[in-house]
Write an enzyme that holds these catalytic residues in place. Structure first.
Site, mmCIF file in Angstrom:
data_model
loop_
_atom_site.group_PDB
_atom_site.id
_atom_site.type_symbol
_atom_site.label_atom_id
_atom_site.label_comp_id
_atom_site.label_asym_id
_atom_site.label_seq_id
_atom_site.Cartn_x
_atom_site.Cartn_y
_atom_site.Cartn_z
ATOM 1 N N ASP A 1 0.783 -1.177 0.199
ATOM 2 C CA ASP A 1 0.035 0.178 0.038
ATOM 3 C C ASP A 1 0.806 1.316 -0.022
ATOM 4 O O ASP A 1 0.854 2.120 0.892
ATOM 5 C CB ASP A 1 -0.870 0.034 1.117
ATOM 6 N N ASN B 1 -6.595 -3.877 -4.690
ATOM 7 C CA ASN B 1 -7.964 -3.317 -4.974
ATOM 8 C C ASN B 1 -7.751 -2.019 -5.787
ATOM 9 O O ASN B 1 -8.411 -1.850 -6.817
ATOM 10 C CB ASN B 1 -9.043 -3.062 -4.024
ATOM 11 N N HIS C 1 -3.366 -9.740 -1.116
ATOM 12 C CA HIS C 1 -3.601 -8.300 -0.665
ATOM 13 C C HIS C 1 -4.212 -8.344 0.908
ATOM 14 O O HIS C 1 -4.155 -7.491 1.650
ATOM 15 C CB HIS C 1 -4.289 -7.488 -1.672
ATOM 16 N N HIS D 1 -11.969 -3.217 6.998
ATOM 17 C CA HIS D 1 -11.951 -4.371 6.107
ATOM 18 C C HIS D 1 -12.165 -5.302 6.871
ATOM 19 O O HIS D 1 -11.646 -6.607 6.538
ATOM 20 C CB HIS D 1 -10.651 -4.272 5.459
ATOM 21 N N VAL E 1 -5.057 -3.479 4.936
ATOM 22 C CA VAL E 1 -5.391 -2.599 6.197
ATOM 23 C C VAL E 1 -4.395 -1.525 6.400
ATOM 24 O O VAL E 1 -2.927 -2.169 6.312
ATOM 25 C CB VAL E 1 -5.706 -3.541 7.380
#
Length: 435
Positions: free
Chosen positions: A146, A206, A289, A299, A327
């Protein structure tokens, strides 16, 4: 307003997180990095990054504005002296009003292990250098997911750059382009200093999907720019693959493609696990992920269906560590399986705290589950040093006011050395031969 920005406004969902009291006082969020216009010759290689591409081979990827630029890489073990040259392939894609540059992918090798190579892309431009991973232990992985393109991203990358790592593992959500394709280009420039020197092995999140119903399939930008060794590992999709480095077999799974027992991904995973030799690669790591073990309120439950489908197979295979992102915080579990501690289960590590613009996920479930060992909502990165076939050392480094702080650390022993692999061998064989 530009069409890409309109789409961004339509598809982005902002999230608000409540700050909780903790011993660590978190610094304020940082803004997106600004990338001033820097005109370069259209034939000059840009966004250079490398990835492992099978035994003793490396894939070099770069972008040019010149669509007639050659996809060649010259390389050798001495600066400015290139003893080998390889021809690759190129691709491009269109996304609404955006047209990508020419994206080049060239596989070089065979290369010697633990060796520095100098290389040049497209027959011109600057010289880069890379170091191939060692053939044997010890080996060090940098791990951060991320990432995005904020001031915290830059801090994370600066800290990783100080780490003497061999391979970077990224469990999804790279650029946070979110339909604005020029952000893929700026991300490529941002990570080039690191990603051109050490292989970056990534899987999708995502934010890579970028699908537009009835108009655009998902993952086109990601698949075009970040080609991984899926073909080399017998996979039919760039969204899941495996590779080996030193004494570790590493599996990258897709949280956003089918994963049930009738799916191509599940069938490929069974075939891949059937080829794993724990004498040759005693350590087995898996990345995806969406975390399966998550005590953050963000999440919650999103990984449950994938966990139900795949955890029994990975437990039978005696996976040592599973890394996830999604997260925006850090959490480490005990060895766990089926929702509770299990000495033959995997250690789960959530490390979606690379520096994204959406901020930290600061709300946790209380009390913490019995399997949760350490959790904190801070930006940072992890380092996994596999010392030998039996022992590895994990550290998580918080980005504390631009100073790398080792906030969590522990030694772990492999499941091979504990006897779990031998104990579960029959169960694994039974699952692998089932239709």
């Amino acid at each position: 307003m530009e069409p890409n920005l309109i789409l961004t406004a339509l598809f982005l969902i902002s999230a608000a997180f409540t700050v909780v009291t903790a011993e660590y006082v978190r610094p304020q969020p940082r803004k997106d990095l600004q990338f001033p216009w820097d005109p370069k010759p259209s034939s000059q290689p840009q966004q250079v990054h490398i990835s492992l591409a099978g035994d003793k081979h490396m894939r070099v990827t770069w972008v040019t504005g010149d669509r007639s630029a050659p996809s060649i890489v010259e390389y050798g073990t001495s600066s400015g002296k290139y003893s080998s040259v390889t021809q690759g392939e190129s691709t491009s894609y269109s996304y609404l009003m955006y047209k990508s540059g020419l994206i080049h992918h060239t596989i070089i090798g065979p290369l010697e292990h633990g060796t520095v190579y100098f290389y040049r892309c497209g027959g011109q431009g600057p010289e880069f250098q890379l170091k191939t991973p060692a053939a044997q232990f010890p080996i060090t992985f940098a791990v951060a997911g991320d990432l995005g393109q904020t001031g915290w991203t830059k801090s994370t990358l600066d800290h990783i750059d100080r780490c003497l790592y061999d391979v970077h593992l990224l469990p999804g959500d790279l650029s946070y382009a979110d339909y604005v394709q020029s952000r893929w280009d700026t991300f490529g420039e941002l990570v080039q200093p690191l990603a051109s020197a050490r292989p970056w092995m990534v899987t999708q999140g995502n934010h890579e999907k970028e699908s537009i119903p009835f108009f655009k399939d998902g993952f086109e930008s990601y698949n075009s720019r970040w080609k991984m060794p899926y073909e080399e590992s017998g996979s039919s999709s760039n969204l899941y693959y495996s590779f080996e480095v030193a004494g570790a077999h590493i599996i990258m799974l897709g949280s956003y493609t089918d994963y049930d027992e009738d799916s191509d991904q599940y069938r490929w995973l069974k075939a891949d696990l059937s080829k794993v030799d724990r004498h040759k690669t005693p350590w087995l790591l898996v990345l995806f992920h969406v975390p399966w073990y998550n005590s953050n309120k963000a999440h919650q439950g999103e990984g449950d269906s994938m966990m139900a489908a795949i955890e029994p197979l990975l437990y039978a295979a005696s996976v040592d560590i599973m890394f996830a992102g999604h997260v925006h915080a850090y959490e480490r579990s005990k060895r766990v399986n089926s929702g509770k501690s299990d000495t033959c289960g995997a250690v789960h590590i959530t490390i979606g705290d690379g520096g994204n613009r959406e901020g930290l996920a600061q709300r946790y479930i209380h009390p913490s589950p019995e399997w949760s060992v350490f959790r904190e909502a801070s930006f940072g990165h992890g380092e996994l040093k596999i010392v030998n076939s039996t022992h590895a050392f994990w550290t998580w480094h918080r980005n504390d006011d631009d100073e790398p702080v080792r906030s969590d650390q522990f030694w772990m022993t492999s499941l091979v050395s504990s006897g779990c692999v031998a104990e579960r061998r029959h169960e694994l064989r039974k699952i692998l031969i089932s239709p």
